[in-house]
Design a protein around this motif. Structure first.
Motif: not given
Length: 427
Positions: A101-107, A119-135
């Motif tokens: 449940n931790f969604v982070t970038g690289v810098e 920029e960062v939000g676009d890269r993390l979008n799919s990982d974020l939605r994967a966590v929300l799907d589980r919840e």
């Protein structure tokens, strides 16, 4: 004149998803979870309980396993562009939080709202939605959200802005409550904080039902004068903000002697009865500090009288025109809701006040005072003035323009926050 609109939510509340965004938001959220576990008799270091957890723990935890092996997992999400703060939390609370449940970038986002949101939000979008799907696949599904954020940081403002829009995709009618810290020149120094904070506040105002805003300068002053902390620091402030949110949600997480537990939407409605004024601030005080001023104070009505005495300076912004005020009990035992002319003949509680406090609270408990008043407008106005000092010279503007913000976008966001500041001052 202001017409108060009844905007109460009708959605039955399931679970509450708690999110920490950015370094400051994640640290505040972690402090909240550590104390929340203790409130429900869950051991924060292990995520286990010696017996059945107390209160309505299902609103905030998922039980995994059976019997003595049951592990109580927080319904949480941590979101940050820089992985370092998240890695520290995962090491410290390795037995409590689900690392997935931790969604982070690289810098780092470089203290830049535009970089974080575009920029960062676009890269993390799919990982974020994967966590929300589980919840959202868990039972009960989230029907309310609490988001901790620091408005001055790039991640705290920018990633939160994108998160609000995604949360509305998943649950359009669900209330969102934010817990945010405004930038302070005495506590932090990044030169772009006024930009980030204005953009972050504007993004929040589009989507939130209630925003608790705190000012580090004021919190540090209160820590020394009221909480008797000799050398207050940011960890102290994080703990005290966590105490405020715990006290506020006490009537949600525990039933009273005569009253069932409230929903988060009900508490939000009490503090933000009009959609144009969704911001509030507050502080928490040991009851002993009030008793030292007046030893005869015992009942909730008497406490209300003391809180409304402006010369006591119990709460920042209490000197403005009050739109709503809430007093909440820190202790979980015997929570009751006292309304006007009910149960307490000594004080006719005014229409703008709600008291969630046991009738005769323990002297060892603490009380939380939250105020939605016209003084919030002065905080927003001060922030806009700091923004204007930079923008009038286009100082550091290229950092945002190169990240695909336009001057029109920047000025539109600034006008919206300025409009809200004027609305608050017009109360």
């Amino acid at each position: 004149f202001i017409t108060l609109v009844n905007t109460k939510f009708t959605m039955d509340e399931g679970s509450i998803l708690v999110t920490g965004v950015g370094q400051a938001g994640s640290q505040m959220a972690a402090a909240f979870w550590a104390q929340l576990c203790r409130d429900h008799q869950i051991i924060p270091e292990t995520g286990r309980s010696d017996a059945e957890p107390t209160g309505h723990w299902q609103k905030l935890f998922t039980a995994v396993g059976t019997g003595s092996e049951t592990h109580y997992v927080p319904r949480c999400l941590f979101l940050d562009s820089d992985p370092r703060a998240a890695d520290d939390l995962k090491r410290t609370w390795s037995e409590l939080f689900n690392p997935a449940n931790f969604v982070t970038g690289v810098e780092s986002s470089g203290n830049n709202f535009a970089v974080a949101v575009r920029e960062v939000g676009d890269r993390l979008n799919s990982d974020l939605r994967a966590v929300l799907d589980r919840e959202f696949q868990k039972t009960p599904a989230p029907t309310a959200f609490i988001v901790f954020q620091g408005y001055g940081g790039g991640s705290g403002s920018g990633l939160a802005a994108g998160l609000f829009e995604i949360l509305k995709d998943y649950a359009p009618a669900a209330p969102i409550m934010t817990v945010g810290v405004l930038p302070s020149t005495s506590v932090s120094s990044p030169v772009t904080e006024p930009y980030n904070a204005v953009f972050g506040i504007e993004a929040a105002l589009k989507h939130i039902s209630l925003g608790l805003v705190f000012h580090n300068d004021i919190l540090l002053q209160l820590a020394a004068s009221q909480w008797e902390i000799e050398h207050p620091s940011i960890p102290h402030i994080n703990k005290l903000i966590a105490d405020i949110v715990l006290a506020m949600t006490g009537s949600i997480r525990f039933s009273g002697d005569e009253n069932p537990a409230n929903s988060l939407a009900d508490v939000i409605h009490d503090l933000a009865p009009h959609p144009d004024f969704p911001l509030a601030t507050g502080a928490i005080f040991p009851l002993q500090s009030i008793l030292r001023k007046n030893a005869s104070v015992r009942t909730s009505g008497q406490i209300l009288n003391q809180v409304l005495e402006k010369n006591l300076d119990l709460c920042p912004c209490a000197d403005g025109k009050i739109l709503s005020l809430g007093i909440y009990g820190k202790n979980r035992a015997g929570l009751q809701v006292l309304r006007k002319n009910e149960k307490d003949n000594e004080t006719a509680i005014p229409h703008f006040a709600r008291v969630h406090l046991s009738t005769e609270p323990s002297p060892h408990s603490a009380i939380c005072v939250l105020v939605n008043s016209s003084s919030i407008g002065s905080w927003l106005q001060e922030l806009c003035e700091r923004f204007d000092q930079l923008w009038s010279r286009r100082a550091f503007a290229n950092w945002y323009l190169e990240a695909e913000m336009t001057e029109y976008d920047i000025e539109t966001r600034r006008r919206e926050v300025g409009f809200r500041a004027e609305r608050y001052q017009d109360i």
